[in-house]
Design a protein around this motif. Structure first.
Motif, PDB file in Angstrom:
ATOM      1  N   PHE A  17      19.524  30.045  -2.236  1.00 28.07           N
ATOM      2  CA  PHE A  17      18.801  30.345  -3.467  1.00 28.07           C
ATOM      3  C   PHE A  17      18.531  29.047  -4.223  1.00 28.07           C
ATOM      4  O   PHE A  17      19.307  28.090  -4.127  1.00 28.07           O
ATOM      5  CB  PHE A  17      19.604  31.304  -4.352  1.00 28.07           C
ATOM      6  CG  PHE A  17      19.790  32.670  -3.757  1.00 28.07           C
ATOM      7  CD1 PHE A  17      18.742  33.580  -3.734  1.00 28.07           C
ATOM      8  CD2 PHE A  17      21.008  33.051  -3.219  1.00 28.07           C
ATOM      9  CE1 PHE A  17      18.913  34.853  -3.183  1.00 28.07           C
ATOM     10  CE2 PHE A  17      21.194  34.303  -2.671  1.00 28.07           C
ATOM     11  CZ  PHE A  17      20.145  35.214  -2.642  1.00 28.07           C
ATOM     12  N   GLN A  49      14.867  33.022  -3.907  1.00 29.93           N
ATOM     13  CA  GLN A  49      15.305  32.652  -2.568  1.00 29.93           C
ATOM     14  C   GLN A  49      14.410  31.564  -2.007  1.00 29.93           C
ATOM     15  O   GLN A  49      13.181  31.656  -2.063  1.00 29.93           O
ATOM     16  CB  GLN A  49      15.288  33.872  -1.645  1.00 29.93           C
ATOM     17  CG  GLN A  49      15.855  33.595  -0.258  1.00 29.93           C
ATOM     18  CD  GLN A  49      15.958  34.854   0.589  1.00 29.93           C
ATOM     19  OE1 GLN A  49      16.287  35.926   0.082  1.00 29.93           O
ATOM     20  NE2 GLN A  49      15.691  34.727   1.878  1.00 29.93           N
ATOM     21  N   VAL A  83      22.942  33.477   1.033  1.00 23.91           N
ATOM     22  CA  VAL A  83      21.833  34.221   1.625  1.00 23.91           C
ATOM     23  C   VAL A  83      22.191  34.764   2.996  1.00 23.91           C
ATOM     24  O   VAL A  83      21.937  35.935   3.304  1.00 23.91           O
ATOM     25  CB  VAL A  83      20.573  33.335   1.706  1.00 23.91           C
ATOM     26  CG1 VAL A  83      19.527  33.957   2.625  1.00 23.91           C
ATOM     27  CG2 VAL A  83      19.975  33.150   0.313  1.00 23.91           C
ATOM     28  N   SER A 138      20.111  37.874   2.131  1.00 20.63           N
ATOM     29  CA  SER A 138      18.705  37.641   2.463  1.00 20.63           C
ATOM     30  C   SER A 138      17.884  38.913   2.276  1.00 20.63           C
ATOM     31  O   SER A 138      18.259  39.990   2.748  1.00 20.63           O
ATOM     32  CB  SER A 138      18.589  37.160   3.917  1.00 20.63           C
ATOM     33  OG  SER A 138      17.254  36.974   4.281  1.00 20.63           O
TER      34      SER A 138
END
Length: 453
Positions: A278, A284, A323, A349
């Protein structure tokens, strides 16, 4: 840590002693040996008119380092050092010794910022034996240097790079980096690493350093710490009490970047990684976003016919909110050892519809049958994604093999507000109840052959 504190106290004593000697005349001054010198640098200093004393400081660390010899201490006075020109600060050419290191640190508790936003480095300008390239601070083939208490930011290519070059005999050995804040690097390059270690290097220590908000131009390659010393002879490199967060790629990346080589073992202890993958604004990025990447080597099609990776030891480390994976072998071919580590709420994610975009991610992801050893680790959430460990690896006394399963009641707290906040006054990790096991938790093992969680 005691050794560092002793060195700091000795440096301050030497500095005070210099003032006393100066007042006693030429004979006393001539008795002062070169290895008892303290030099001072200030944003308002002058490299030409100054003499490096506290009353007449130099303007640049480069000037002070050129004068420093084993045992010397360079004190940087508080303020912002705005770097300009094609290259950052480059330290090479001479070293300290194991008994008399060269120390570079902030003066007292003053805030020192090395700012690379004004550097004119071309995109992908790497360091070399002659310049720092696009890094704020570069050390090349130097040993027994202590760097402490600095804020290093806005390098076009990266923050700090320690390079051991092509020879173990020369190399970079026995350096210590303590209480550094490294952030915001990568605005004009494809790397963007906060701290990088490459080449031949032994016995280097990073302690209580933070690396965060680093992002390269493509948002996919900026790690908090990229540690890849050259070959198995580069032993003794370690990170203790370091934190990495919101870097566009991984928090701690131990990918073997040296094709057709066996990797050097690295030790990580009490390190924390969160929200990697991130960006600083919470969005992201385009990188992987692992907390701890413990392996990886280029494919044969890209020139790596025989290179391997792995062989690292990770103890009492924490990964959350990243993530992809919290901890991953990343195809490491040499066994890693992971003991008493905790992963929570990774696998973050998301695709454009807000759904998980990588269904193979786990808190602990060790699918490579390389003999990895995982002992006494804890994973919690997302449900069903706590761990994947190949049958050929050792999976012993970990939470995902215990009963009853882990629950919120297993922990004192699931709030990371303190853990992500300020460090203690001495630079050590914050005191926090986050992810600490609750009294009476079934995860507290003490039986023969087990490791306490």
């Amino acid at each position: 840590m005691k050794r560092l504190d002793v060195l700091s106290r000795r440096s301050l004593i030497r500095s005070a002693g210099m003032g006393l000697l100066a007042s006693t005349g030429l004979a006393a001054r001539s008795a002062l040996s070169a290895d008892e010198t303290s030099y001072y640098v200030a944003p308002t200093g002058d490299d030409v008119a100054g003499n490096g004393s506290i009353g007449s400081p130099w303007a640049t660390l480069q000037k002070a380092y050129s004068a420093a010899r084993p045992g010397a201490t360079i004190f940087l006075r508080g303020g912002t050092y705005d770097l300009t020109g094609p290259s950052g600060i480059h330290l090479t050419g001479h070293s300290g010794t194991s008994e008399k290191p060269i120390t570079i640190r902030n003066h007292a508790a003053e805030a020192v910022i090395l700012n690379g936003s004004g550097l004119a480095s071309a995109r992908d300008s790497f360091n070399s034996p002659t310049d720092a390239g696009g890094y704020v601070l570069s050390l090349y083939n130097v040993s027994h240097i202590i760097i402490k208490g600095l804020d290093i930011r806005n390098g076009p290519m990266g923050g700090v790079i320690l390079d051991g070059g092509q020879s173990l005999d020369e190399g970079s050995h026995g350096n210590i980096f303590e209480n550094l804040r490294i952030h915001g690097n990568g605005w004009n390059g494809s790397e963007g690493k906060g701290f990088s270690l490459f080449g031949y290097a032994t016995g280097n220590l990073l302690v209580n350093c933070d690396s965060y908000f680093n992002v390269d131009l493509e948002q996919g390659n900026a790690d908090g710490f990229q540690i890849s010393p050259w070959g198995p002879a580069s032993t003794g490199n370690a990170l203790r009490g370091c934190r990495a967060w919101q870097n566009s790629d991984d928090g701690f990346d131990l990918f073997n970047v040296n094709d057709n080589t066996v990797p050097a073992p690295v030790v990580l202890s009490r390190c924390w990684a969160w929200k990697n993958g991130f960006l600083a604004d919470g969005s992201q990025g385009k990188g992987e976003g692992n907390g701890f990447k413990l392996g990886g080597q280029r494919q044969a099609a890209k020139g790596n016919a025989s290179g391997t990776s792995g062989g690292h030891t990770v103890t009492d480390c924490y990964a959350w909110g990243n993530v992809l994976n919290g901890f991953t072998d990343n195809s490491a071919t040499i066994a890693n050892t992971v003991v008493n580590c905790t992963a929570y709420d990774n696998c973050r994610s998301k695709d454009e519809n807000g759904r998980p975009s990588e269904t193979w991610t786990y808190d602990f992801y060790f699918p490579t049958p390389a003999g990895h050893v995982l002992t006494g680790n804890v994973a919690f959430q997302p449900a069903g994604r706590e761990a994947r460990v190949a049958a050929e690896n050792t999976d012993r006394n970990n939470s995902w093999t215990q009963s009853p399963p882990v629950s919120p009641a297993s922990f004192i707290s699931l709030s990371d507000a303190t853990a992500t906040g300020r460090r203690m006054a001495d630079g050590s990790l914050p005191e926090t109840a986050f992810l600490r096991l609750a009294p009476g938790s079934n995860l507290r093992k003490t039986g023969p052959g087990s490791v306490p969680l």
